[in-house]
Design a protein around this motif. Structure first.
Motif, short mmCIF file in Angstrom:
data_model
loop_
_atom_site.label_atom_id
_atom_site.label_comp_id
_atom_site.label_asym_id
_atom_site.label_seq_id
_atom_site.Cartn_x
_atom_site.Cartn_y
_atom_site.Cartn_z
N ASP A 387 65.02 58.46 35.21
CA ASP A 387 64.32 57.69 35.70
C ASP A 387 64.73 56.84 36.93
O ASP A 387 64.41 55.85 37.00
CB ASP A 387 63.39 56.85 34.89
CG ASP A 387 62.71 58.38 34.50
OD1 ASP A 387 61.94 59.11 35.39
OD2 ASP A 387 61.60 58.29 33.29
N PRO A 390 65.66 57.14 40.49
CA PRO A 390 64.37 56.26 41.97
C PRO A 390 63.54 54.82 41.42
O PRO A 390 63.45 54.59 42.54
CB PRO A 390 63.28 57.15 41.05
CG PRO A 390 63.85 58.30 39.69
CD PRO A 390 65.28 58.27 40.01
N THR A 391 63.70 54.49 40.33
CA THR A 391 63.61 53.20 40.18
C THR A 391 64.30 52.41 40.95
O THR A 391 63.66 51.06 40.92
CB THR A 391 63.99 52.81 38.47
OG1 THR A 391 63.00 53.59 37.53
CG2 THR A 391 63.57 51.01 37.65
N ASP A 394 63.34 51.88 43.84
CA ASP A 394 62.36 51.61 44.49
C ASP A 394 62.12 49.63 44.88
O ASP A 394 61.83 49.31 45.14
CB ASP A 394 60.85 51.84 43.35
CG ASP A 394 59.46 51.78 43.61
OD1 ASP A 394 59.51 50.94 44.42
OD2 ASP A 394 58.95 51.92 42.83
N PRO A 400 62.69 57.80 48.34
CA PRO A 400 63.21 58.38 47.65
C PRO A 400 63.68 59.77 48.93
O PRO A 400 63.09 59.76 49.45
CB PRO A 400 62.61 59.01 46.13
CG PRO A 400 61.72 58.29 47.00
CD PRO A 400 61.61 57.73 47.91
N GLU A 407 60.91 59.41 37.96
CA GLU A 407 60.16 59.02 38.68
C GLU A 407 60.32 57.34 38.00
O GLU A 407 61.30 56.93 36.87
CB GLU A 407 59.04 58.95 37.68
CG GLU A 407 57.97 60.28 37.82
CD GLU A 407 56.69 60.17 37.07
OE1 GLU A 407 56.04 59.47 37.01
OE2 GLU A 407 56.52 61.30 36.41
N SER A 408 59.70 56.67 39.83
CA SER A 408 60.12 54.26 39.19
C SER A 408 59.37 54.37 38.42
O SER A 408 58.12 54.97 37.86
CB SER A 408 59.32 54.16 40.86
OG SER A 408 59.69 53.08 40.42
N LEU A 410 58.79 50.92 38.14
CA LEU A 410 58.08 50.31 38.47
C LEU A 410 57.00 50.15 38.65
O LEU A 410 56.03 49.17 38.11
CB LEU A 410 58.69 49.67 39.62
CG LEU A 410 60.17 48.95 39.59
CD1 LEU A 410 60.27 48.70 41.57
CD2 LEU A 410 60.60 48.40 39.16
#
Ligand SMILES: *[C@@H]1O[C@H](CO)[C@@H](O)[C@H](O)[C@H]1NC(C)=O
Ligand SMILES: *[C@@H]1O[C@H](CO)[C@@H](O)[C@H](O)[C@H]1NC(C)=O
Ligand SMILES: *[C@@H]1O[C@H](CO)[C@@H](O)[C@H](O)[C@H]1NC(C)=O
Ligand SMILES: *[C@@H]1O[C@H](CO)[C@@H](O)[C@H](O)[C@H]1NC(C)=O
Ligand SMILES: *[C@@H]1O[C@H](CO)[C@@H](O)[C@H](O)[C@H]1NC(C)=O
Length: 560
Positions: A387, A390-391, A394, A400, A407-408, A410
């Motif tokens: 993760d 993507p974080t 972000d 992305p 997955e982000s 944030l």
């Protein structure tokens, strides 16, 4: 296109440039990392000893802390490579500590120069073609205008040493070591004979880290922040990464004195040997720790204390960087993210180091603070190192590609969202695993499942733990819960082709063993002698097994 519309586009461009020049367009990012810190040490709900990690706790209190964070592959190079690319290890074919990410920023022509020095340009291109890595988040940040500075342990390859700063640990060495050959011959299921381990610790060293490098990284990061790096109009990415609390188990009396009495955590509760799963027995034996329960209890307790004191040292070193950040920067325009790559058994499960999916090895610390992130959040979602890619994208406002696994975080930290997927999947194929090993955690359940040892051969039973009822993972409830096992296996299959992943790694094992051990140690002529360097009791029957696995002779009539 009319002259008018050209003018409009031009004018719009000017306005846009003006706007972005006035406000800080992209936030700075301070990335803090430790190596081998058991993620449970900060989790108040985990029944584990809690050394005082004051700096990390105070950083966690300034933002969002993710207690349920997992490594995507509990060993340095695969974990870090997965984190840097947002992919599962089997998708990027980075399996172990001997071959990292071979290409540079996704280029087909450009491969890592340290890889070339150790292997050859041709071999590195072969690695790069099979890995198909599109670059790391560090390259993506650089491409989008970030000034990159990297200090400390990286251990991933990808040509990252070309950035400013100084990174340590290249993932290309060690391929001539018995440890590498042990990994590549794991399909034979051999383990060395067992002695009561010596548990090497050293304390009262004036210079407690494993070397001065952590101090160099810490000092440089703190100085850069103090000299105003994060006051720059150019967005900055500053990476500060420690080796502690990674082995060797060395510390000094100052740090040791800060470890409170371990109480009932002095010794782990070892499972009766007859109940240990064969995969965990193999891991313990290949680490030569199967007999650690026969070591003097005060030595085991001392080793554990030294490990916790190294965690305190890591906390204090990162504390110096966090303090410099607080003096010079603000969470209004900069993110701080802190994490680890995998944990440490510290003799739990009759193991040291990581390389397993027990909580001690698989859980990592993870916290994020920065603009828009409310203080004091403890976010229970299951998260993984995959993760992080993507974080970070972000944070920098980079779109992305849509192919990432993770997955982000944030939206969780800023808007109280939950993750789209309520599970994490991980895999491990490296040294001390006898075969491809896959893990899924969902809710309180953790399933660990195994590829067959050899094609068509028996498969070890899966292990299912209810971490709520059984936090020390002692009772395998897989047989009692076949429906849950099938459901969780189905979820892993949605993520990964386990058979293909295992087959690809086993092919890699065989090729690496053939070129870098069998041929490198003199081929058939010296096979038996060379194998006894890995497994001192390697027998003629083992030699036959090896010959049939490798498809090359390993004669036993040559006197060694
Ligand atoms: C990375 O590769 C992309 C695509 O080839 C290129 O546009 C970009 O400039 C490269 N970035 C860096 C930092 O090398
Ligand atoms: C980039 O970072 C270095 C420190 O590694 C610093 O000396 C330099 O001034 C920075 N450059 C820019 C353009 O921000
Ligand atoms: C232990 O190491 C720390 C950090 O280098 C140092 O400040 C402290 O004085 C050392 N303690 C001893 C007893 O040498
Ligand atoms: C130590 O005691 C605490 C509180 O009674 C318990 O939660 C924990 O599981 C125990 N730890 C060990 C290693 O026995
Ligand atoms: C890698 O790059 C290729 C070609 O640009 C693209 O099709 C693919 O989606 C990318 N994969 C990842 C994981 O970014």
């Amino acid at each position: 296109m009319t002259i008018h519309s050209v003018f409009c586009l031009f004018a719009f461009g000017l306005v846009f440039a003006g706007a972005s020049g006035e406000t800080q367009s992209k936030p700075h990012i301070l990335f803090l990392m430790v190596d081998q810190m058991d993620g449970r040490l900060l989790d108040d709900h985990a029944p584990q000893f809690k050394p005082p990690l004051r700096n990390l706790r105070s950083l966690a209190a300034e933002g969002a802390y993710f207690p349920q964070a997992y490594s995507s592959s509990p060993q340095c190079v695969p974990a870090r490579s997965s984190m840097l690319t947002g992919r599962y290890p089997s998708q990027i074919k980075v399996w172990d500590n001997f071959v990292g990410i071979a290409n540079v920023n996704g280029s087909v022509e450009n491969v890592d120069s340290h890889c070339i020095k150790t292997f050859s340009e041709e071999t590195c291109h072969i690695f790069a073609r099979s890995q198909r890595v599109n670059g790391t988040f560090i390259d993506a940040l650089a491409t989008s205008g970030y000034n990159i500075t990297l200090w400390g342990k990286m251990h991933a390859g990808a040509g990252l040493h070309r950035y400013q700063g100084q990174i340590e640990a290249e993932p290309w060495g060690g391929r001539r070591s018995p440890k590498a050959a042990m990994e590549w011959t794991r399909a034979l299921g051999l383990s060395p004979s067992q002695e009561v381990p010596k548990l090497p610790t050293k304390d009262d060293l004036p210079w407690p880290a494993t070397g001065p490098l952590d101090y160099v990284a810490t000092r440089n990061c703190a100085e850069l922040l103090d000299s105003g790096l994060f006051k720059s109009a150019t967005p900055q990415f500053l990476y500060c990464s420690l080796l502690v609390p990674h082995r060797p188990f060395w510390t000094n009396s100052t740090y040791l004195a800060e470890v409170p009495d371990l109480g009932n955590y002095s010794l782990p509760h070892w499972q009766p040997k007859s109940e240990v799963h064969p995969a965990d027995k193999y891991a313990s034996e290949t680490k030569n720790l199967w007999r650690v329960d026969e070591a003097a209890p005060d030595k085991v307790a001392h080793l554990r204390k030294v490990y916790f004191s190294m965690c305190i040292e890591a906390d204090q070193l990162l504390g110096r960087i966090i303090d410099a950040f607080r003096r010079s920067s603000s969470l209004d325009d900069a993110y701080v993210i802190m994490l680890g790559d995998h944990g440490e058994h510290a003799t739990e499960n009759r193991m040291l180091g990581k390389n397993s999916f027990f909580e001690a090895a698989a859980r990592v610390p993870l916290m994020v603070a920065g603009p828009g992130i409310a203080k004091g959040q403890v976010i229970p979602d299951l998260t993984s190192l995959y993760d992080i890619y993507p974080t970070i994208l972000d944070m920098a406002g980079i779109s992305p590609t849509g192919d990432e696994v993770g997955e982000s975080l944030l939206p969780l930290a800023k808007d109280h969202r939950t993750k789209k997927r309520d599970f994490v999947v991980a895999e491990y194929h490296s040294v001390f695993s006898a075969t491809g090993t896959f893990m899924i955690r969902q809710g309180n359940l953790k399933l660990i499942t195994y590829a067959p040892l050899m094609p068509g051969a028996a498969t070890w039973p899966s292990q299912l733990f209810d971490l709520q009822a059984d936090p020390w993972e002692k009772e395998n409830i897989a047989l009692k819960s076949p429906a849950q096992v099938q459901r969780l296996l189905g979820l892993i299959r949605q993520e990964l082709d386990m058979e293909a992943a295992d087959a690809a790694k086993k092919m890699f094992d065989k090729e690496m063993f053939f070129y870098y051990w069998y041929l490198a140690t003199g081929g058939a002529q010296h096979c038996l002698k060379a194998m006894r360097r890995i497994y001192p009791t390697f027998s003629p029957a083992d030699a036959e097994k090896l010959a049939s696995w490798l498809g090359k002779p390993c004669p036993t009539d040559i006197i060694v």
